[in-house]
Design an enzyme around this catalytic site. Sequence first.
Site, PDB file in Angstrom:
ATOM      1  N   HIS A 378      98.013  81.637 -11.406  1.00  0.00           N
ATOM      2  CA  HIS A 378      96.641  81.341 -11.655  1.00  0.00           C
ATOM      3  C   HIS A 378      96.483  80.219 -12.559  1.00  0.00           C
ATOM      4  CE1 HIS A 378      92.637  82.809 -12.211  1.00  0.00           C
ATOM      5  NE2 HIS A 378      92.617  82.840 -13.567  1.00  0.00           N
ATOM      6  N   HIS A 421      96.861  85.307 -19.624  1.00  0.00           N
ATOM      7  CA  HIS A 421      95.703  84.473 -19.234  1.00  0.00           C
ATOM      8  C   HIS A 421      95.202  83.209 -20.163  1.00  0.00           C
ATOM      9  CE1 HIS A 421      91.492  83.168 -17.940  1.00  0.00           C
ATOM     10  NE2 HIS A 421      91.756  83.806 -16.861  1.00  0.00           N
TER      11      HIS A 421
END
Length: 598
Positions: A378, A421
């Site tokens: 990501h 994240h």
Amino acid sequence: MTEMKRRLGRLGFLGAAALLAATAITPLANAQQAQAPAAAPAAKAPGDHGDKSGIPPYVPSLNTMNADKMEQPGQKPGDPKLSAEEFASANKIYFERCAGCHGVLRKGATGKPLTTNLTKAKGFEYLRDFITYGSPAGMPNWGTSGDLSKEQVDLMARYLLNEPATPPEFGMKEMKATWKVIVPVAQRPKKKMNDIDLDNVFSVTLRDTGEVALIDGNSKKIVTRIKTGYAVHISRISASGRYLYVIGRDGKVDLIDLWMPTPATVAEVKIGAEARSVDTSKFKGFEDKLAIAGAYWPPQYVIMDGPTLEPLKIVSTRGMTYDTMEYHPEPRVAGIFASHYSPEWYVNVKERGVIDAIDYSDIVQLKVRSIPSERFLHDGGFDKTGRYLLVAANARNKVGIIDTKTGRLVKVIESGGKTPHPGRGANIMHPKYGPVWVTSHLGDEWVSFIGTDPDKHPQYAWKVVQKVEGQGGGSLFVKSHPKSAHLYVDTPLNPEADTSSSVAVFNIADLAQDKPKYKVLPIGEWSGITQGQRRVVQPEYNKDGSEIWFSVWNGKTQESAVVVVDDKTLKLKSVIKDPALITPTGKFNVYNTRKDIY
């Protein structure tokens, strides 16, 4: 145990879900939809935003791919019946709320797969309850939040028991049809034509209006608002600092010339139906010459002329997964990073688990090296030296490390938590372990510190040397600055309102302790806003590191703000409010973004 908790306890199968469909920031993109019932009419946006260019405004679709005409797949015996109207309505909801995490073809990424072999095994009632109540692992409670009506929840459960539709492709012909050079290069200024301190300008995503606001970091005033694609995910700056590139969830790239008397869009192009990433050529000799953007659909990246956005080359990312060597039809492009050591971009190919190193010194005979890392890549960022790139494979709870000087994989390690994240992460000088890179986690409270100095601290390099507890799960970004004594951790997706509207601040010196304490800054309260969830997201420093800015993000019809904190004293310094400041999410300081300072 309450009925809701009982249901949540048995709904863990789907895991973390659609809340990442971006963060402005795409991870933020879907969650905010819950501020008002889906059927409620959208509020009218302010009409005049100071745009005097005479250019017809770009009208963003408030979703991305649902407007594409997609044929309804043939229904099989036993599939719940969906009329053409119901299918179109369900498609709209899915591509607005779900596709960013579960994938266009429902094969999963941050969210679990939703292919019919899995959904049919669970059945209609299970799907209905899961959509209604959500999951502690990150799946929003679409039903109980009021975001979806009971009828819409029922529709989506039936929709997931039918085969997914396949959206249309988007090739050079379609791309060229969207390309516009609004101000030719020859007609642009030869020098900076304004007195703005451009290095201290913030590009602020105004998610639901399809705009960015350029805010002067010195005066705290909005310089201008510029029409863009929907829900701009990131802003990136050219090597010279002149051009600002922004990309919306709808795949629209806008090129903004900061040298103009009032910064304005000079070119635009649409590179796909859904997208997240853009960057520029930064290596010496290639400054400002090229740009690259990556699409979620179709799965591809596009190399463009830097000053005009003319699409020059399209490369599909479809291919085999790195581990099982199975063909994947939808390997989306996530983070893109411009190397400081060579004329290369490093491109995260999400579902295949490879990082493509793209040599842009010759785009005709393009050289691409695929570096195996881990699936579901990501975001990520560089270490303090700019040599090592650390990227999160969030659905696998891993971090991959690339040496961009040698162009090789260094290591893949466990992140120390659930669903890392980091955004771009944070680089600090740890009092015990030396230089470290920091990530928080969407799925739990852990903040992890990874050693990044193989030369002077080899015993700590490429290991999680420390884990500390933050406020809780739902974190999207961490931030620090070379001049700062603090580390900030947001939690905008935490279900507790007090937690999502505040940030945790660690004193870096205290990290020498086994269980360092953090201070909570009530940013939402400081904003003076009393309505809405007041989600506080994405800390961003000003140029000199003396201030840190936070978005207080509410629904489109509610008041939002940007709160500025003195980094040294941790006291409130300023609150930026304006009727035009609608759904602010991501903020990108020109200097820090250009120099990879975080």
